[in-house]
Design a protein around this motif. Structure first.
Motif, PDB file in Angstrom:
ATOM      1  N   GLN A  77      38.360  30.293  23.836  1.00  0.00           N
ATOM      2  CA  GLN A  77      37.727  29.069  24.314  1.00  0.00           C
ATOM      3  C   GLN A  77      38.507  27.811  23.944  1.00  0.00           C
ATOM      4  O   GLN A  77      38.376  26.794  24.624  1.00  0.00           O
ATOM      5  N   CYS A  78      39.277  27.847  22.873  1.00  0.00           N
ATOM      6  CA  CYS A  78      39.895  26.625  22.339  1.00  0.00           C
ATOM      7  C   CYS A  78      41.409  26.563  22.444  1.00  0.00           C
ATOM      8  O   CYS A  78      41.995  25.546  22.081  1.00  0.00           O
ATOM      9  N   SER A  79      42.048  27.620  22.889  1.00  0.00           N
ATOM     10  CA  SER A  79      43.507  27.621  22.915  1.00  0.00           C
ATOM     11  C   SER A  79      44.033  28.166  24.233  1.00  0.00           C
ATOM     12  O   SER A  79      43.490  29.133  24.782  1.00  0.00           O
ATOM     13  N   SER A  80      45.095  27.558  24.718  1.00  0.00           N
ATOM     14  CA  SER A  80      45.751  28.023  25.941  1.00  0.00           C
ATOM     15  C   SER A  80      46.791  29.098  25.636  1.00  0.00           C
ATOM     16  O   SER A  80      47.311  29.730  26.548  1.00  0.00           O
ATOM     17  N   LYS A  81      47.094  29.291  24.369  1.00  0.00           N
ATOM     18  CA  LYS A  81      48.082  30.291  23.978  1.00  0.00           C
ATOM     19  C   LYS A  81      47.500  31.694  24.139  1.00  0.00           C
ATOM     20  O   LYS A  81      46.281  31.878  24.089  1.00  0.00           O
ATOM     21  N   PRO A  82      48.373  32.708  24.279  1.00  0.00           N
ATOM     22  CA  PRO A  82      47.863  34.088  24.359  1.00  0.00           C
ATOM     23  C   PRO A  82      47.253  34.517  23.019  1.00  0.00           C
ATOM     24  O   PRO A  82      47.556  33.931  21.971  1.00  0.00           O
ATOM     25  N   LEU A  83      46.407  35.525  23.088  1.00  0.00           N
ATOM     26  CA  LEU A  83      45.756  36.020  21.872  1.00  0.00           C
ATOM     27  C   LEU A  83      46.790  36.555  20.894  1.00  0.00           C
ATOM     28  O   LEU A  83      47.721  37.251  21.288  1.00  0.00           O
ATOM     29  N   PRO A  84      46.633  36.254  19.602  1.00  0.00           N
ATOM     30  CA  PRO A  84      47.518  36.870  18.606  1.00  0.00           C
ATOM     31  C   PRO A  84      47.236  38.374  18.517  1.00  0.00           C
ATOM     32  O   PRO A  84      46.182  38.850  18.953  1.00  0.00           O
ATOM     33  N   LYS A  85      48.167  39.085  17.975  1.00  0.00           N
ATOM     34  CA  LYS A  85      48.075  40.544  17.904  1.00  0.00           C
ATOM     35  C   LYS A  85      46.788  41.015  17.216  1.00  0.00           C
ATOM     36  O   LYS A  85      46.149  41.956  17.664  1.00  0.00           O
ATOM     37  N   GLU A  86      46.381  40.340  16.139  1.00  0.00           N
ATOM     38  CA  GLU A  86      45.198  40.789  15.392  1.00  0.00           C
ATOM     39  C   GLU A  86      43.891  40.534  16.146  1.00  0.00           C
ATOM     40  O   GLU A  86      42.866  41.117  15.818  1.00  0.00           O
ATOM     41  N   LEU A  87      43.922  39.671  17.155  1.00  0.00           N
ATOM     42  CA  LEU A  87      42.710  39.394  17.937  1.00  0.00           C
ATOM     43  C   LEU A  87      42.749  40.038  19.312  1.00  0.00           C
ATOM     44  O   LEU A  87      41.812  39.890  20.089  1.00  0.00           O
ATOM     45  N   ASP A  88      43.808  40.746  19.614  1.00  0.00           N
ATOM     46  CA  ASP A  88      43.947  41.401  20.912  1.00  0.00           C
ATOM     47  C   ASP A  88      43.344  42.805  20.833  1.00  0.00           C
ATOM     48  O   ASP A  88      44.033  43.782  20.576  1.00  0.00           O
ATOM     49  N   PHE A  89      42.041  42.881  21.038  1.00  0.00           N
ATOM     50  CA  PHE A  89      41.335  44.159  21.002  1.00  0.00           C
ATOM     51  C   PHE A  89      40.228  44.113  22.046  1.00  0.00           C
ATOM     52  O   PHE A  89      39.912  43.061  22.604  1.00  0.00           O
ATOM     53  N   ASP A  90      39.637  45.251  22.313  1.00  0.00           N
ATOM     54  CA  ASP A  90      38.547  45.329  23.275  1.00  0.00           C
ATOM     55  C   ASP A  90      37.241  45.023  22.554  1.00  0.00           C
ATOM     56  O   ASP A  90      36.833  45.772  21.672  1.00  0.00           O
ATOM     57  N   PRO A  91      36.558  43.920  22.906  1.00  0.00           N
ATOM     58  CA  PRO A  91      35.315  43.588  22.213  1.00  0.00           C
ATOM     59  C   PRO A  91      34.223  44.631  22.421  1.00  0.00           C
ATOM     60  O   PRO A  91      33.299  44.730  21.629  1.00  0.00           O
ATOM     61  N   ALA A  92      34.336  45.440  23.456  1.00  0.00           N
ATOM     62  CA  ALA A  92      33.341  46.487  23.690  1.00  0.00           C
ATOM     63  C   ALA A  92      33.397  47.561  22.602  1.00  0.00           C
ATOM     64  O   ALA A  92      32.425  48.298  22.410  1.00  0.00           O
ATOM     65  N   SER A  93      34.504  47.622  21.873  1.00  0.00           N
ATOM     66  CA  SER A  93      34.609  48.623  20.805  1.00  0.00           C
ATOM     67  C   SER A  93      33.641  48.317  19.658  1.00  0.00           C
ATOM     68  O   SER A  93      33.306  49.193  18.875  1.00  0.00           O
ATOM     69  N   TYR A  94      33.178  47.064  19.560  1.00  0.00           N
ATOM     70  CA  TYR A  94      32.220  46.685  18.527  1.00  0.00           C
ATOM     71  C   TYR A  94      30.783  46.683  19.032  1.00  0.00           C
ATOM     72  O   TYR A  94      29.870  46.367  18.291  1.00  0.00           O
ATOM     73  N   ALA A  95      30.587  47.007  20.303  1.00  0.00           N
ATOM     74  CA  ALA A  95      29.227  47.018  20.852  1.00  0.00           C
ATOM     75  C   ALA A  95      28.438  48.161  20.224  1.00  0.00           C
ATOM     76  O   ALA A  95      28.988  49.210  19.885  1.00  0.00           O
ATOM     77  N   PRO A  96      27.124  47.968  20.065  1.00  0.00           N
ATOM     78  CA  PRO A  96      26.305  49.040  19.514  1.00  0.00           C
ATOM     79  C   PRO A  96      26.360  50.279  20.399  1.00  0.00           C
ATOM     80  O   PRO A  96      26.366  50.187  21.619  1.00  0.00           O
ATOM     81  N   LYS A  97      26.431  51.423  19.774  1.00  0.00           N
ATOM     82  CA  LYS A  97      26.479  52.687  20.502  1.00  0.00           C
ATOM     83  C   LYS A  97      25.063  53.113  20.860  1.00  0.00           C
ATOM     84  O   LYS A  97      24.144  52.945  20.078  1.00  0.00           O
ATOM     85  N   LYS A  98      24.922  53.657  22.049  1.00  0.00           N
ATOM     86  CA  LYS A  98      23.625  54.169  22.460  1.00  0.00           C
ATOM     87  C   LYS A  98      23.341  55.457  21.702  1.00  0.00           C
ATOM     88  O   LYS A  98      24.188  56.340  21.627  1.00  0.00           O
ATOM     89  N   THR A  99      22.156  55.551  21.165  1.00  0.00           N
ATOM     90  CA  THR A  99      21.766  56.767  20.459  1.00  0.00           C
ATOM     91  C   THR A  99      20.780  57.526  21.328  1.00  0.00           C
ATOM     92  O   THR A  99      19.926  56.929  21.988  1.00  0.00           O
ATOM     93  N   HIS A 100      20.923  58.813  21.327  1.00  0.00           N
ATOM     94  CA  HIS A 100      20.029  59.674  22.095  1.00  0.00           C
ATOM     95  C   HIS A 100      19.173  60.458  21.117  1.00  0.00           C
ATOM     96  O   HIS A 100      19.697  61.203  20.294  1.00  0.00           O
ATOM     97  N   TYR A 101      17.904  60.217  21.216  1.00  0.00           N
ATOM     98  CA  TYR A 101      16.983  60.931  20.350  1.00  0.00           C
ATOM     99  C   TYR A 101      16.386  62.098  21.125  1.00  0.00           C
ATOM    100  O   TYR A 101      16.143  62.018  22.321  1.00  0.00           O
ATOM    101  N   PRO A 102      16.146  63.208  20.439  1.00  0.00           N
ATOM    102  CA  PRO A 102      15.596  64.377  21.136  1.00  0.00           C
ATOM    103  C   PRO A 102      14.176  64.142  21.636  1.00  0.00           C
ATOM    104  O   PRO A 102      13.450  63.346  21.272  1.00  0.00           O
TER     105      PRO A 102
END
Length: 119
Positions: free
Chosen positions: A94-119
């Motif tokens: 939101q605040c920078s026109s530069k490309p994402l640094p290496k440490e911030l270049d990840f898929d944010p969906a990887s931190y999304a809560p996982k769906k749990t299936h209960y029996p």
């Protein structure tokens, strides 16, 4: 006992990541995106999160509950680490026109809560 020490060391390492508010301070204020409403909102969210993080009980609370709470404290620290990374990524986008640094270049969906299936 060894597991508790390992969990404590991992949680401490996860807690060493700089805050999103600190990452925002490293961005250029000369960037045209810096004064945008989206950037101001991202900076406010990062600042609010940093304050909430300072206000919670932290490691002292875990020590009071005993050695069995170390897993809980480690999980909380890992969640905080993920939130800091997500906020820092959002702020950079939101605040920078530069490309994402290496440490911030990840898929944010990887931190999304996982769906749990209960029996």
């Amino acid at each position: 006992m060894r597991i508790a020490v390992l969990v404590a060391l991992c949680a401490a390492a996860a807690g060493c990541v700089s805050s999103a508010a600190d990452n925002g301070a490293s961005l250029s204020q000369q960037d045209p995106k810096w004064s945008s409403p989206e950037c101001q909102q991202a900076r406010a969210a990062a600042s609010d999160y940093a304050q909430r993080e300072k206000d919670h009980p932290g490691w002292g609370f875990g020590v009071l509950l005993g050695p069995y709470s170390m897993g809980m404290v480690a999980a909380v620290k890992e969640h905080e680490h993920q939130q800091r990374r997500l906020l820092a990524r959002q702020m950079h986008l939101q605040c920078s026109s530069k490309p994402l640094p290496k440490e911030l270049d990840f898929d944010p969906a990887s931190y999304a809560p996982k769906k749990t299936h209960y029996p």
